[in-house]
Enzyme design. Structure first.
Site, PDB file in Angstrom:
ATOM      1  N   ASN A  91      23.720  28.735 -21.481  1.00 23.09           N
ATOM      2  CA  ASN A  91      22.295  28.581 -21.771  1.00 23.09           C
ATOM      3  C   ASN A  91      21.646  27.598 -20.796  1.00 23.09           C
ATOM      4  O   ASN A  91      20.548  27.839 -20.276  1.00 23.09           O
ATOM      5  CB  ASN A  91      22.086  28.068 -23.202  1.00 23.09           C
ATOM      6  CG  ASN A  91      22.516  29.061 -24.258  1.00 23.09           C
ATOM      7  OD1 ASN A  91      22.693  30.239 -23.983  1.00 23.09           O
ATOM      8  ND2 ASN A  91      22.695  28.580 -25.476  1.00 23.09           N
TER       9      ASN A  91
ATOM     10  N   GLU B 252      31.405  21.746 -25.325  1.00 24.41           N
ATOM     11  CA  GLU B 252      31.996  22.852 -26.069  1.00 24.41           C
ATOM     12  C   GLU B 252      33.259  23.345 -25.368  1.00 24.41           C
ATOM     13  O   GLU B 252      33.773  24.408 -25.705  1.00 24.41           O
ATOM     14  CB  GLU B 252      30.994  24.011 -26.206  1.00 24.41           C
ATOM     15  CG  GLU B 252      29.996  23.827 -27.315  1.00 24.41           C
ATOM     16  CD  GLU B 252      29.041  24.998 -27.441  1.00 24.41           C
ATOM     17  OE1 GLU B 252      28.460  25.160 -28.516  1.00 24.41           O
ATOM     18  OE2 GLU B 252      28.849  25.747 -26.471  1.00 24.41           O
TER      19      GLU B 252
ATOM     20  N   ASN C 131      22.063  13.237 -29.381  1.00 25.46           N
ATOM     21  CA  ASN C 131      21.030  13.150 -30.412  1.00 25.46           C
ATOM     22  C   ASN C 131      21.441  12.087 -31.423  1.00 25.46           C
ATOM     23  O   ASN C 131      22.456  11.403 -31.259  1.00 25.46           O
ATOM     24  CB  ASN C 131      20.767  14.517 -31.063  1.00 25.46           C
ATOM     25  CG  ASN C 131      21.985  15.079 -31.785  1.00 25.46           C
ATOM     26  OD1 ASN C 131      22.865  14.344 -32.242  1.00 25.46           O
ATOM     27  ND2 ASN C 131      22.045  16.393 -31.901  1.00 25.46           N
TER      28      ASN C 131
ATOM     29  N   THR D 185      17.881  11.706 -28.058  1.00 24.87           N
ATOM     30  CA  THR D 185      16.875  12.635 -28.583  1.00 24.87           C
ATOM     31  C   THR D 185      16.801  12.492 -30.096  1.00 24.87           C
ATOM     32  O   THR D 185      17.818  12.318 -30.780  1.00 24.87           O
ATOM     33  CB  THR D 185      17.194  14.083 -28.186  1.00 24.87           C
ATOM     34  OG1 THR D 185      18.492  14.452 -28.681  1.00 24.87           O
ATOM     35  CG2 THR D 185      17.189  14.235 -26.671  1.00 24.87           C
TER      36      THR D 185
ATOM     37  N   GLY E 206      14.608  14.634 -32.267  1.00 26.19           N
ATOM     38  CA  GLY E 206      13.896  15.727 -32.914  1.00 26.19           C
ATOM     39  C   GLY E 206      12.397  15.526 -32.893  1.00 26.19           C
ATOM     40  O   GLY E 206      11.785  15.303 -31.841  1.00 26.19           O
TER      41      GLY E 206
ATOM     42  N   ASP F  47      19.578  22.881 -25.392  1.00 25.28           N
ATOM     43  CA  ASP F  47      20.001  23.362 -24.080  1.00 25.28           C
ATOM     44  C   ASP F  47      18.818  23.433 -23.116  1.00 25.28           C
ATOM     45  O   ASP F  47      18.951  23.109 -21.928  1.00 25.28           O
ATOM     46  CB  ASP F  47      20.648  24.740 -24.209  1.00 25.28           C
ATOM     47  CG  ASP F  47      21.909  24.701 -25.048  1.00 25.28           C
ATOM     48  OD1 ASP F  47      22.558  23.638 -25.087  1.00 25.28           O
ATOM     49  OD2 ASP F  47      22.236  25.725 -25.671  1.00 25.28           O
TER      50      ASP F  47
END
Length: 306
Positions: A42, A139, A183, A219, A221, A252
């Site tokens: 992505n 990942e 995050n 980050t 949100g 992403d």
């Protein structure tokens, strides 16, 4: 503007549900869709759409999903010539449940990604050395992520670690990270803190910056982001949207836009704002690949290309 990316590819099997099912419950009324995903892929596609020359390393199975991935990267102008193809395991699959609010829950079967090791990353050294910035997402097996960051440091390439999904990092890895983008839930995991750690976002930011010695973009949100660079903390205001449709690819999109802007030489604050605009646009469109913006999309929304 060259970006090297080491990360994941997988197929997202998405079901939009009226609500999350309870334990043991069978819930009807969902709508199903399947499509390409994986944080690394992505981000590679998003960076290419924003104008970067992108080289990508991942591992896929010698199966229909893997062949579809190769066709996708070719169509999106992503150099995937070093991608590992294995017959030992299937291409990664992710199961995604999306609520009407746009919030999602994801479960992953890594499959072929387990074949991505430090030796495979070594074959990607030339691409890392030639890049303006290296982006690594987690990942993939930790030894592969660590090897990529180490090679980036050895080659003098700026490194950006997107620590998702988060796990504690070995001590030797921290100095190899120039820009870290957790995050609020990933930050304490990276630091090995318990869920009830009690730290504020500002304190987590300071702890992460002290550990890596580099820059941190935390980050938050709907609250935007907090930046730490050279001991200075800077807030980044959130970008509001009229309606959230799907949050699946927002992180992403943010990471890719941040990397592109940094590769262009923008300041961390300017790059984070550009990334916030990209992430905000992404949540307004269903699906991941269709939602990843082009430079023209962001110019239309902000009145400027960056």
């Amino acid at each position: 503007m060259k970006i090297a990316l080491v990360g994941s590819y997988g197929v997202g099997l998405t079901m939009r549900v009226p609500r999350m099912p309870e334990a043991g419950e069978t819930l009807s009324g969902g709508a199903f869709d399947a499509g390409p995903g994986g944080k690394g892929s992505n981000q590679a596609i998003a960076a290419a759409r924003l104008g970067a020359e992108v080289s990508f390393l991942t591992a896929v199975g010698d199966d229909d999903y893997g062949r579809a991935a190769a066709a996708l990267w070719a169509a999106e102008s992503v150099d995937a010539s070093k991608v590992v193809v294995t017959r030992e395991a299937a291409t990664m699959v992710g199961i995604i449940l999306v609520e009407p609010s746009g919030e999602n829950r994801i479960a992953i079967a890594p499959g072929a990604l387990d074949e991505l090791d430090a030796a495979a990353v070594e074959t990607f050294r030339a691409e890392i050395a030639a890049a303006d910035i290296l982006v690594v997402s987690m990942e993939i097996p930790l030894p592969a992520a660590a090897a990529a960051l180490r090679i980036g440091a050895e080659e003098g390439t700026r490194t950006l670690l997107n620590p998702a999904p988060a796990q504690p990092l070995p001590e030797e890895v921290w100095p190899w990270i120039d820009v870290l983008t957790p995050n609020q839930s990933e930050a304490p995991v990276l630091l090995g803190l318990p869920a009830d750690h009690g730290h504020t976002d500002e304190e987590l930011l300071a702890l992460l910056a002290a550990r890596s010695g580099g820059s941190v973009v935390l980050t938050r949100g709907g609250e935007g982001a907090l930046l730490s660079e050279g001991g200075t903390v800077t807030p980044v205001a959130p970008v509001r949207v009229e309606r959230v449709v799907d949050t699946t690819g927002a992180g992403d999109s943010f990471t890719a836009a941040l990397a592109v802007a940094l590769a262009e030489g923008q300041s961390l604050a300017a790059a984070a704002h550009f990334a916030a605009v990209a992430g905000a646009r992404t949540v307004t469109i269903a699906g991941v690949i269709p939602a990843l913006p082009t430079r023209a999309d962001l110019a239309d929304e902000t009145g400027a290309a960056s």
